[in-house]
Design an enzyme around this catalytic site. Structure first.
Site, PDB file in Angstrom:
ATOM      1  N   HIS A   1     -18.904   4.841   1.968  1.00 11.83           N
ATOM      2  CA  HIS A   1     -17.795   5.767   1.849  1.00 11.83           C
ATOM      3  C   HIS A   1     -16.551   5.302   2.598  1.00 11.83           C
ATOM      4  CE1 HIS A   1     -15.693   9.489   1.764  1.00 11.83           C
ATOM      5  NE2 HIS A   1     -15.728   9.616   3.053  1.00 11.83           N
TER       6      HIS A   1
ATOM      7  N   GLY B   1       0.829  -1.197   0.000  1.00 12.89           N
ATOM      8  CA  GLY B   1       0.000   0.000   0.000  1.00 12.89           C
ATOM      9  C   GLY B   1       0.861   1.243   0.000  1.00 12.89           C
TER      10      GLY B   1
ATOM     11  N   GLU C   1      -6.920   2.645   6.798  1.00 14.25           N
ATOM     12  CA  GLU C   1      -8.305   2.186   6.790  1.00 14.25           C
ATOM     13  C   GLU C   1      -8.395   0.658   6.912  1.00 14.25           C
ATOM     14  OE1 GLU C   1     -10.639   4.112   3.742  1.00 14.25           O
ATOM     15  OE2 GLU C   1     -12.331   2.759   4.049  1.00 14.25           O
TER      16      GLU C   1
ATOM     17  N   SER D   1     -18.230  16.918  -0.931  1.00 14.64           N
ATOM     18  CA  SER D   1     -17.653  17.108   0.398  1.00 14.64           C
ATOM     19  C   SER D   1     -18.711  17.529   1.404  1.00 14.64           C
ATOM     20  CB  SER D   1     -16.560  18.162   0.364  1.00 14.64           C
ATOM     21  OG  SER D   1     -16.235  18.503   1.677  1.00 14.64           O
TER      22      SER D   1
ATOM     23  N   LEU E   1      -1.833   7.066   2.269  1.00 16.10           N
ATOM     24  CA  LEU E   1      -1.269   7.847   3.367  1.00 16.10           C
ATOM     25  C   LEU E   1      -0.587   6.936   4.375  1.00 16.10           C
ATOM     26  CD1 LEU E   1      -3.990  10.559   4.008  1.00 16.10           C
ATOM     27  CD2 LEU E   1      -1.825  10.751   2.786  1.00 16.10           C
ATOM     28  N   ALA E   2      -1.237   5.844   4.722  1.00 15.25           N
ATOM     29  CA  ALA E   2      -0.657   4.972   5.747  1.00 15.25           C
ATOM     30  C   ALA E   2       0.583   4.266   5.205  1.00 15.25           C
ATOM     31  CB  ALA E   2      -1.691   3.962   6.223  1.00 15.25           C
ATOM     32  N   GLY E   3       0.446   3.610   4.059  1.00 15.49           N
ATOM     33  CA  GLY E   3       1.559   2.845   3.519  1.00 15.49           C
ATOM     34  C   GLY E   3       2.689   3.737   3.022  1.00 15.49           C
TER      35      GLY E   3
ATOM     36  N   ARG F   1     -22.675  11.771  10.372  1.00 16.07           N
ATOM     37  CA  ARG F   1     -22.946  11.098   9.098  1.00 16.07           C
ATOM     38  C   ARG F   1     -23.980   9.996   9.205  1.00 16.07           C
ATOM     39  NH1 ARG F   1     -16.751  10.706   6.798  1.00 16.07           N
ATOM     40  NH2 ARG F   1     -16.618  12.937   6.367  1.00 16.07           N
TER      41      ARG F   1
HETATM   42  C1  LIG Z   1     -14.123  10.209  -1.922  1.00 15.89           C
HETATM   43  C2  LIG Z   1     -13.510  10.132  -0.567  1.00 15.89           C
HETATM   44  C3  LIG Z   1     -13.286  11.283   0.174  1.00 15.89           C
HETATM   45  C4  LIG Z   1     -12.711  11.235   1.428  1.00 15.89           C
HETATM   46  N1  LIG Z   1     -12.517  12.398   2.129  1.00 15.89           N
HETATM   47  C5  LIG Z   1     -11.918  12.348   3.347  1.00 15.89           C
HETATM   48  C6  LIG Z   1     -11.645  13.550   4.071  1.00 15.89           C
HETATM   49  O1  LIG Z   1     -11.955  14.651   3.627  1.00 15.89           O
HETATM   50  N2  LIG Z   1     -11.035  13.440   5.259  1.00 15.89           N
HETATM   51  C7  LIG Z   1     -10.673  12.244   5.794  1.00 15.89           C
HETATM   52  O2  LIG Z   1     -10.087  12.222   6.860  1.00 15.89           O
HETATM   53  N3  LIG Z   1     -10.898  11.098   5.118  1.00 15.89           N
HETATM   54  C8  LIG Z   1     -11.523  11.116   3.919  1.00 15.89           C
HETATM   55  N4  LIG Z   1     -11.765   9.937   3.240  1.00 15.89           N
HETATM   56  C9  LIG Z   1     -11.254   8.678   3.781  1.00 15.89           C
HETATM   57  C10 LIG Z   1      -9.766   8.554   3.518  1.00 15.89           C
HETATM   58  O3  LIG Z   1      -9.431   9.134   2.288  1.00 15.89           O
HETATM   59  C11 LIG Z   1      -9.284   7.108   3.496  1.00 15.89           C
HETATM   60  O4  LIG Z   1      -9.801   6.425   4.580  1.00 15.89           O
HETATM   61  C12 LIG Z   1      -7.767   7.044   3.591  1.00 15.89           C
HETATM   62  O5  LIG Z   1      -7.182   7.877   2.639  1.00 15.89           O
HETATM   63  C13 LIG Z   1      -7.265   5.644   3.434  1.00 15.89           C
HETATM   64  O6  LIG Z   1      -5.865   5.647   3.367  1.00 15.89           O
HETATM   65  P1  LIG Z   1      -5.046   4.308   3.371  1.00 15.89           P
HETATM   66  O7  LIG Z   1      -3.628   4.687   3.310  1.00 15.89           O
HETATM   67  O8  LIG Z   1      -5.487   3.466   4.495  1.00 15.89           O
HETATM   68  O9  LIG Z   1      -5.510   3.533   2.057  1.00 15.89           O
HETATM   69  P2  LIG Z   1      -5.511   3.938   0.503  1.00 15.89           P
HETATM   70  O10 LIG Z   1      -5.169   5.337   0.256  1.00 15.89           O
HETATM   71  O11 LIG Z   1      -6.784   3.401  -0.041  1.00 15.89           O
HETATM   72  O12 LIG Z   1      -4.325   3.109  -0.095  1.00 15.89           O
HETATM   73  C14 LIG Z   1      -4.382   1.739  -0.286  1.00 15.89           C
HETATM   74  C15 LIG Z   1      -3.111   1.307  -0.946  1.00 15.89           C
HETATM   75  O13 LIG Z   1      -3.042  -0.096  -0.939  1.00 15.89           O
HETATM   76  C16 LIG Z   1      -2.759  -0.574  -2.221  1.00 15.89           C
HETATM   77  N5  LIG Z   1      -3.394  -1.875  -2.334  1.00 15.89           N
HETATM   78  C17 LIG Z   1      -4.671  -2.215  -2.031  1.00 15.89           C
HETATM   79  N6  LIG Z   1      -4.853  -3.523  -2.224  1.00 15.89           N
HETATM   80  C18 LIG Z   1      -3.690  -4.023  -2.655  1.00 15.89           C
HETATM   81  C19 LIG Z   1      -3.254  -5.316  -3.016  1.00 15.89           C
HETATM   82  N7  LIG Z   1      -4.037  -6.369  -2.942  1.00 15.89           N
HETATM   83  N8  LIG Z   1      -1.970  -5.444  -3.429  1.00 15.89           N
HETATM   84  C20 LIG Z   1      -1.138  -4.385  -3.496  1.00 15.89           C
HETATM   85  N9  LIG Z   1      -1.497  -3.160  -3.142  1.00 15.89           N
HETATM   86  C21 LIG Z   1      -2.764  -2.971  -2.727  1.00 15.89           C
HETATM   87  C22 LIG Z   1      -3.262   0.447  -3.173  1.00 15.89           C
HETATM   88  O14 LIG Z   1      -2.556   0.376  -4.379  1.00 15.89           O
HETATM   89  C23 LIG Z   1      -2.953   1.725  -2.404  1.00 15.89           C
HETATM   90  O15 LIG Z   1      -1.633   2.103  -2.639  1.00 15.89           O
HETATM   91  C24 LIG Z   1     -12.350   9.992   1.978  1.00 15.89           C
HETATM   92  C25 LIG Z   1     -12.584   8.824   1.257  1.00 15.89           C
HETATM   93  C26 LIG Z   1     -13.184   8.887   0.014  1.00 15.89           C
HETATM   94  C27 LIG Z   1     -13.515   7.612  -0.674  1.00 15.89           C
END
Ligand SMILES: Cc1cc2nc3c(=O)[nH]c(=O)nc-3n(C[C@H](O)[C@H](O)[C@H](O)COP(=O)(O)OP(=O)(O)OC[C@H]3O[C@@H](n4cnc5c(N)ncnc54)[C@H](O)[C@@H]3O)c2cc1C
Ligand code: SF4
Ligand code: FES
Lengths: 647, 257
Positions: free
Chosen positions: A408, A40, A432, A284, A43-45, A337
């Site tokens: 969402h 991943g 997430e 938003s 943001l986290a990864g 929400r």
């Molecule tokens: C439209 C929208 C608007 C949002 N707005 C807000 C906001 O305003 N404020 C807020 O706090 N949160 C918001 N959120 C929530 C927030 O954006 C997400 O919860 C957060 O960004 C998730 O980050 P993450 O790093 O956990 O995962 P992600 O950013 O989803 O990254 C997942 C990563 O894992 C990789 N991956 C997934 N599966 C595999 C696999 N099997 N093999 C290899 N790689 C894989 C992907 O390629 C990606 O790099 C919003 C969400 C959405 C959908």
């Protein structure tokens, strides 16, 4: 299954600092001997991979997109919370902590939430240092807004592109490490399974989506930061590729899955327009600061609007039901929400919905434009209005926007302890993909905060601690030559072959749609015992059908979107069943989980703290065997459990 | 009811990087004007799958104009005819019944085709890896308000940072120049106080990588700006040229990296 949460001793405010002090440190010279896999690049990864590499570990990072910059975090619009109290309006670590626990309807772990609130300030500092162009005031200081009903202004934002700018910050830090050779980046690689050796996570099997090659990768620890599972609903605000595969495969290898039924349905999305639709677009939530949500009081008026016979602007004030303002006078349009979404559903269930499908309510800026002028509204929401117009063809300055709830965010996910370590030693989960901080409902602008907190400030410590505990003699000991890799790789290949040779008639997308329909109807905004039991049967039948009647065209030797979707849908179907089981087990209503049997007289959620103040953690027991439930009791020492009231 | 349309699509099909590609013609029916361009392609895919044929491969993910994945040239224009709109945000109401639409991958030497409409854009990542960052280790930052930044500067940096890295600018440019992309990143980072320290180093490194990856030079044609879905302005190229000239002069007297 061991659910020791490993919450450090001591007062809440000292837990994290004393824990950090007690951790094992790895000598800087030894760090290069260890390797860490991060799956991943969101943001986290992205933040975790960059930070671990900065510390000196060798990192391999994987994502399914063609560039780490495209992870789904990019799509977040609204903002990110931090308890900076720059506005001097009474915010504090404790208040952010309290709001998050309360917002999560008292189903999150206190110690984790407190730590999140604690490091939130550091996140903003870090992002600014990395060049994130947050909005600023004329005096040059950072601007804030109140978001999603918070009573303080603690949300930092970058136009309507906060997620993009935060992700580009993490991506640039990651890019630097790639350039230096400390991170090896694998774009267009999908993780298809986890490899365990002696009970510990030691690597993954991936498929190169461009060439079709399946390969093994070994490491001393594995971090999953693979995002949420909202696409189990088929239609959601998530990106097309978002999936549960990595998390679910790990679950099948022994990682506990916590609270899968906690999903968030966001109130302000653009309504569905037809059966060819592939995704739903979020508007938003900040729009709710100025927009007023209503439907006609009268179902006949609503029907006329649906048919296009009545212009909503002509509906008299007295004939409008501003239902959130009516039901929740003190929070009004800013009610949380879960509550806002349910209220919209109720209005539509009563036949008062608008949009061609009857599944929509108005979000009206008429009064705000009258009060503040069109220019002010344009300044605040211009890009969102443009986006709305681009998608719907309607001009929201003139005719009220239409919105409807859509899936969402997913609060559930892999269970992790205080160190973000799953029930599989050596496998950590961030962002997430884990279940940790939001309980049964997430507050707006808190997911970005959590992702970066996990990535920049928690995982780099806790993964280091784990590696330190294993000792330097263990570093790099397990290689891909270990028989466990051959075995899992063979499984992965056999599964791919199976997809291609079923030779049925139905496409993966079609199965995905049918899955989404079941989940949305029975495990969406309102859930019942009967509905869930039916859904579990339906999903079992769907699974059988999938494995006998799937058709995947093309081959496995290169890009094959059908094959990719088949794998994801296969996991989603099984995961959907787990969600329903979890929802069935939880005989209460809390946050995003609403059981129709458990509501107050006026239709509000009824929690049962005596029996359900726990995280429900599921252990996989076999494909046709019921999963086993374990419970982590949630103990509240600092927050008094109360009924959430937004009236 | 929404209006629907029937279309003829001429789509570039290419099995793999090494094979020859060619246009294939397909008919799609009953496309609703409210659906997006990619949803229209989904319909085509489902039709093809139905017939046991391989669907058209294309990159896409967010489908809301922000991830920069989608990359196709529609009737000769990267991302299609609508101004400031990505292919995924392009809606079918901008087309009409009976129309023929040509769909091709990005055509640029540094972006080889992998399959159908999918190209390899990793050179853009490598430009960033060489210098498109501000060095700041996690945990080392000062308070976010310690350095005030004027609203004008913050807004300018934000304008530049809006680039989604899609590569349409490259595809639109007859020279396959990546100056708009690189200029946007350089302008974003070089204009912020936090980014000033590494300014010269960054600019030289990114331009060197850009040239090394085979992108062409800028001859002020302006096609990039016209195709850019995020309206990144040509001013960013001017900014890059300025900073590059300064960095070169400084580097001549005393190497900056
Ligand atoms: C439209 C929208 C608007 C949002 N707005 C807000 C906001 O305003 N404020 C807020 O706090 N949160 C918001 N959120 C929530 C927030 O954006 C997400 O919860 C957060 O960004 C998730 O980050 P993450 O790093 O956990 O995962 P992600 O950013 O989803 O990254 C997942 C990563 O894992 C990789 N991956 C997934 N599966 C595999 C696999 N099997 N093999 C290899 N790689 C894989 C992907 O390629 C990606 O790099 C919003 C969400 C959405 C959908
Ligand atoms: S400058 Fe515009 S066209 Fe070029 S990559 Fe960035 S967003 Fe795409
Ligand atoms: S699919 Fe993300 S920008 Fe088009």
């Amino acid at each position: 299954m061991n659910l020791d949460s490993k919450i450090p001793e001591g007062p809440l405010s000292e837990k994290w600092s004393s824990h950090k002090f007690n951790m094992k440190l790895v000598n800087p010279a030894n760090r290069r001997k260890y390797s860490v896999i991060v799956v991943g690049s969101g943001l986290a990864g992205g933040a975790a991979a960059a930070s671990l590499a900065e510390q000196g570990y060798n990192v391999s990072c994987f994502c399914y997109q063609d560039s780490p910059r495209r992870a789904h975090s990019i799509a977040a619009q609204g903002g990110i919370n931090a308890s900076k109290n720059y506005q001097n309006d009474g915010d504090s670590v404790h208040r952010l902590f309290y709001d998050t626990v309360k917002g999560g309807d008292y189903r999150a772990r206190e110690a984790n939430v407190y730590r999140l609130a604690e490091v939130s300030s550091d996140i903003i500092d870090q992002c600014v240092a990395n060049g994130v162009p947050f909005a600023r005031e004329y005096g040059g200081l950072l601007a804030n807004r109140s978001f999603g009903g918070a009573q303080v202004s603690r949300t930092f934002y970058a136009r309507g592109q906060t997620g993009q700018q935060l992700l580009l910050g993490a991506y640039s830090a990651l890019s630097k490490q790639i350039g230096l050779g400390k991170v090896k980046m694998y774009n267009r690689h999908e993780m298809l399974d986890l490899v365990k050796v002696d009970g510990h996570a030691k690597g993954i099997i991936v498929r190169n989506m461009a060439t079709g090659e399946v390969s093994r990768h070994a490491s001393d620890a594995v971090v999953l930061a693979t995002g949420g599972y909202g696409n189990v609903f088929f239609l959601s605000t998530n990106a097309q590729g978002c999936n549960v595969t990595a998390a679910y495969r790990a679950h099948k290898r022994g990682a506990g899955m916590a609270n899968p039924c906690y999903t968030q349905i966001h109130p302000t999305c653009i309504p569905v327009h037809g059966d060819k639709q592939s995704k739903l677009t979020l508007m938003s939530e900040s729009l709710r600061n100025d927009g007023r949500i209503w439907t006609p009081k009268n179902a006949e008026v609503a029907a006329m609007i649906r048919k296009g016979e009545t212009d909503p602007n002509t509906v008299a004030e007295d004939d409008r039901d501003y239902f959130l303002e009516r039901k929740y006078p003190s929070f009004g349009n800013l009610a949380p929400r879960d509550i806002s979404s349910r209220a919209a559903k109720e209005a539509c269930d009563e036949g008062r919905g608008i949009a061609s499908t009857g599944l929509g309510v108005f979000l009206d800026f008429r009064d705000a434009i009258k009060r503040d002028g069109k220019n002010t509204i344009k300044e605040r929401y211009g890009n969102l209005f443009d986006m709305y117009q681009c998608i719907t063809g309607d001009n929201p300055y003139e005719t009220p926007m239409m919105i409807f709830p859509a899936v969402h965010y997913t609060m559930g996910g892999l269970w992790v302890d205080y160190n973000l370590e799953s029930t599989i030693p050596g496998m950590f989960v961030g962002g997430e993909a884990n279940f940790s901080d939001h309980g049964a409902n997430r507050l707006g602008a808190s997911a970005l905060m959590q992702g970066l907190s996990d990535g920049y400030f928690i995982l780099p410590y806790t993964v280091g601690n784990y590696l330190g505990e294993q000792g330097v003699a263990a570093a790099g000991k397990v290689t891909t030559e270990h028989p466990a890799f051959a075995e899992v790789e063979a499984n992965v290949k056999a599964r791919i072959d199976k997809f291609l040779t079923i030779g049925g008639t139905e496409s993966p997308r079609s199965f995905h749609k049918r899955l989404g329909h079941i989940i949305w109807e029975q495990c969406g905004m309102a859930r019942s015992k009967e509905g869930l039991e039916g859904a579990i049967k339906d999903l079992q039948a769907l699974r059988k059908e999938f494995w006998t009647n799937l058709r995947v065209v093309g081959d496995a030797d290169g890009i094959n979107p059908e094959l990719e979707r088949a794998g994801r849908v296969a996991d989603f179907i099984e995961f959907g069943e787990l969600m329903c089981r979890d929802a069935l087990m939880r005989e209460e209503s809390c946050g995003g989980h609403f059981r129709v049997e458990h509501q107050t007289e006026d239709g509000e959620a009824l929690r049962d703290d005596e029996n359900f103040a726990f995280a429900g953690v599921w252990e996989y027991k076999g494909d046709d065997v019921a999963p086993l439930l374990h419970k982590e009791s949630l103990i509240y020492e600092n927050v008094k459990l109360a009924t959430r009231s937004y009236k | 009811m929404e209006k629907t349309m029937d279309l003829t699509l001429k789509v570039w099909r290419q099995k793999s990087a090494n094979s020859m590609g060619a246009f294939e013609t397909y008919a799609v029916k009953d496309v609703s004007e409210g659906s997006s361009f990619l949803e229209m392609l989904d319909t085509l895919s489902e039709d093809l799958v139905e017939k046991g044929k391989e669907p058209v491969a294309f990159d896409h993910d967010c489908r809301e104009g922000i991830c920069g994945s989608c990359s196709m040239t529609i009737n000769g224009i990267p991302h299609g005819p609508e101004k400031a709109t990505t292919a995924c945000q392009l809606h079918m109401r901008h087309f009409h019944d009976g129309q023929t639409i040509t769909i091709e991958p990005w055509r640029a030497k540094p972006f080889p085709v992998i399959k159908d409409l999918v190209v390899d854009r990793s050179p853009l990542d490598r430009i960033i890896q060489s210098g498109g960052f501000i060095t700041s280790r996690a945990g080392s930052a000062v308070d976010a308000n310690a350095i005030p930044i004027s609203k004008a500067t913050a807004d300018y940096a934000m304008d530049a940072a809006a680039c989604i890295g899609c590569g349409a600018c490259v595809a639109a440019c007859p020279n396959a120049s990546a100056m708009l992309f690189t200029g946007a990143k350089v302008s974003h980072m070089n204009s912020l106080p936090q980014g000033k320290v590494e300014k010269d180093r960054r600019t030289l490194a990114m331009v060197t990588t850009m040239d090394g990856e085979g992108f062409g030079g800028c001859t002020n044609i302006g096609e990039c700006e016209a195709a850019c879905p995020k309206s990144i302005s040509l001013d960013m190229i001017a900014h890059l040229n300025r900073d590059y000239a300064t960095a070169q002069v400084k580097n001549f007297f005393k190497p900056v990296a």
